[in-house]
Design an enzyme around this catalytic site. Sequence first.
Site, PDB file in Angstrom:
ATOM      1  N   LYS A  67      -4.998  18.100  -1.143  1.00 56.80           N
ATOM      2  CA  LYS A  67      -3.637  18.254  -0.607  1.00 56.80           C
ATOM      3  C   LYS A  67      -2.573  17.825  -1.604  1.00 56.80           C
ATOM      4  CE  LYS A  67      -3.011  15.707   2.946  1.00 56.80           C
ATOM      5  NZ  LYS A  67      -2.383  14.524   2.309  1.00 56.80           N
ATOM      6  N   THR A  69      -2.938  17.532  -4.885  1.00 53.84           N
ATOM      7  CA  THR A  69      -3.036  18.455  -6.019  1.00 53.84           C
ATOM      8  C   THR A  69      -2.307  19.756  -5.703  1.00 53.84           C
ATOM      9  OG1 THR A  69      -5.160  17.489  -6.648  1.00 53.84           O
ATOM     10  CG2 THR A  69      -4.649  19.663  -7.539  1.00 53.84           C
ATOM     11  N   ARG A  90       4.039  10.098  -2.025  1.00 53.79           N
ATOM     12  CA  ARG A  90       3.836   8.656  -1.868  1.00 53.79           C
ATOM     13  C   ARG A  90       3.275   8.046  -3.153  1.00 53.79           C
ATOM     14  NH1 ARG A  90      -0.331   8.233   2.594  1.00 53.79           N
ATOM     15  NH2 ARG A  90      -0.995  10.158   1.589  1.00 53.79           N
ATOM     16  N   LYS A 101     -11.390   6.397  -2.739  1.00 56.44           N
ATOM     17  CA  LYS A 101     -10.613   7.614  -2.524  1.00 56.44           C
ATOM     18  C   LYS A 101      -9.976   8.126  -3.812  1.00 56.44           C
ATOM     19  CE  LYS A 101      -6.818   9.406   0.327  1.00 56.44           C
ATOM     20  NZ  LYS A 101      -5.848   9.669  -0.726  1.00 56.44           N
ATOM     21  N   ALA A 269      -1.487   7.072   6.482  1.00 58.48           N
ATOM     22  CA  ALA A 269      -1.250   7.756   7.750  1.00 58.48           C
ATOM     23  C   ALA A 269      -2.261   7.376   8.824  1.00 58.48           C
ATOM     24  CB  ALA A 269      -1.254   9.264   7.545  1.00 58.48           C
ATOM     25  N   PHE A 297      -3.195  12.334   4.909  1.00 59.96           N
ATOM     26  CA  PHE A 297      -4.375  12.755   5.664  1.00 59.96           C
ATOM     27  C   PHE A 297      -4.097  14.079   6.392  1.00 59.96           C
ATOM     28  CE2 PHE A 297      -5.367   8.082   5.382  1.00 59.96           C
ATOM     29  CZ  PHE A 297      -6.402   8.234   4.479  1.00 59.96           C
ATOM     30  N   PHE A 377     -12.759  26.826  -4.757  1.00 54.22           N
ATOM     31  CA  PHE A 377     -13.862  26.188  -5.469  1.00 54.22           C
ATOM     32  C   PHE A 377     -14.757  27.281  -6.045  1.00 54.22           C
ATOM     33  CE2 PHE A 377     -12.466  22.455  -3.316  1.00 54.22           C
ATOM     34  CZ  PHE A 377     -13.024  21.360  -3.969  1.00 54.22           C
ATOM     35  N   TRP A 405      -5.836  23.451  -9.441  1.00 55.27           N
ATOM     36  CA  TRP A 405      -6.600  22.478 -10.220  1.00 55.27           C
ATOM     37  C   TRP A 405      -6.916  23.056 -11.603  1.00 55.27           C
ATOM     38  CZ3 TRP A 405     -11.158  21.905 -12.809  1.00 55.27           C
ATOM     39  CH2 TRP A 405     -11.563  20.588 -13.098  1.00 55.27           C
TER      40      TRP A 405
END
Length: 551
Positions: A67, A69, A90, A101, A269, A297, A377, A405
């Site tokens: 998210k 990225t 954030r 994470k 969150a 999240f 992906f 990405w």
Amino acid sequence: MKTDIEISQSTKLEKINLIAKKLGLSEKDIENYGDYKAKINLPIKKQKDGKLILVTSINPTAAGEGKTTLTIGLGDAFNQINKNCAIALREPSLGPVMGIKGGATGGGYAQVAPMEDINLFFTGDFPAITEAHDTLSALIDNHIHHGNQLNIDPRQVEWKRVVDINDRELRHAIVGLGGRTSGVPREDGFDITVASEIMAVLCLSNDLKDLKNKLGKILIAYTYDKEPITVNDLGVTGALALLLKDAIKPNLVQTLEHTPAFIHGGPFANIAHGCNSILATKAAIHSADYAITEAGFGADLGGEKFLDITAPKIGKNPDAIVIVATIRALKLNGGVNKNDLDNENVEALLNGADNLGRHIKNMKQYGKPVVVAINKFTSDTINEMKALDQYIKDQGVKAINTDVWAKGGKGAIDLANELVAACDEQHDFKPLYNKNDDILTKINKVVKNIYGGSNVELSSKAQSQLKAIKKRGWDKMPVCIAKTQYSFTDNAKLLGAPNNFIIHVRELQPRLGAGFIVALTGKVLTMPGLPTHPAALDMDIDNDGKIKGLF
């Protein structure tokens, strides 16, 4: 293949003054923190009233959604199509950085930089919030030690201490041991800094005056007569505010493609309201034609909280909403083992797609355009992509494939063009609940209309707290539900889109400074723990100061 940090370190950044100039900000509008970081001086300079795009996602999984990225790559994509854009994110917490994470600076060729600085203390905002919080803790105990003129009941001190690292040993503690000179013994504990109400207050304040007003309202304890005690009662509002005089200013950095990025504040969150500061979002809106912000999240947590808590404070609702998903994550939601996600499985994908479907339905009910971004992906197959595309079309929204990405902004040009069109549509915003609804009604509306649950069950403690909240007239504030991020339920193991379940509220915590009531559900923790193999074990710095292993 280069790691994220190697990609970041090999990219030549522009001086921060040039990034500010792109936004119409002069040297007087910023305070430089070296060559590539700056603070934005208050008040925020209003030049425009740009469009606002909210990026949220399905429930996070071990398969990854990307998210942050996507948010960064999307900002670059807007500039690729010659649209003036800024993003608002954030700040990372050391807890996940050193834990499992990871940081919060994106990945691959869609990153904000300098990523080492942003992930490690940055401009000192989190240390300032931590120190302000713990200064208040010290002042509370000092007041009790020196006569306790406010008649504070040590058994009813609501204000815990904080530290910005996952440390399960500190969840519950006894303080004041060591005799008469070491204070009054009492039960205490630590939360992680991102759960601090001071973090929420800073992120929801418009300026120093507003910050002081909110700090003063923070509930810290009750008297022996069960009367509430606030920071104003303790007389230390000004002291806390001066510790935050620089932290309240938004930070300006850039992406690898030199898109301006405001990064400020960092409440989680799952245990807090999960959005960057309203000042950072306003700075993006007021300086660019398009502002893109991300909520923490899944859409059931950060998305809902942005729309029901943060947006009203900003004074602007999103013009469009993006939901991020991956085929791998949806297959995991459909029951595929993590080790088998590279194998084609259309049936499991469609089973897991119900998680995405519920998030789409949830976000659509707010009345704004919704677009789904599918992060690509290499393991995604043509059959899977076709099946998911048709599923999303059946939900009445568009699906756009992205690959930021690997390609940076070029990997989200189709999404950017779609969002330009969506932002030009005229749609009325529909709030989930009325601000005058009582707390239990608000919780029920979130549980039934966002989570898909059937009912709410309050513990005896929460029932008693609800009565006290109503008696004191605090029950008209928004609700901030603390819940596991992995499931719509309060059970982290129930993936997909369960129905007709009960959400268990164990505690209701008034956050009078932040202006909402926190509902703690299930077994959610406000102090996480570190994993078996913390990321810190793989980090190092050489004798020349070059960092390794930071993603």
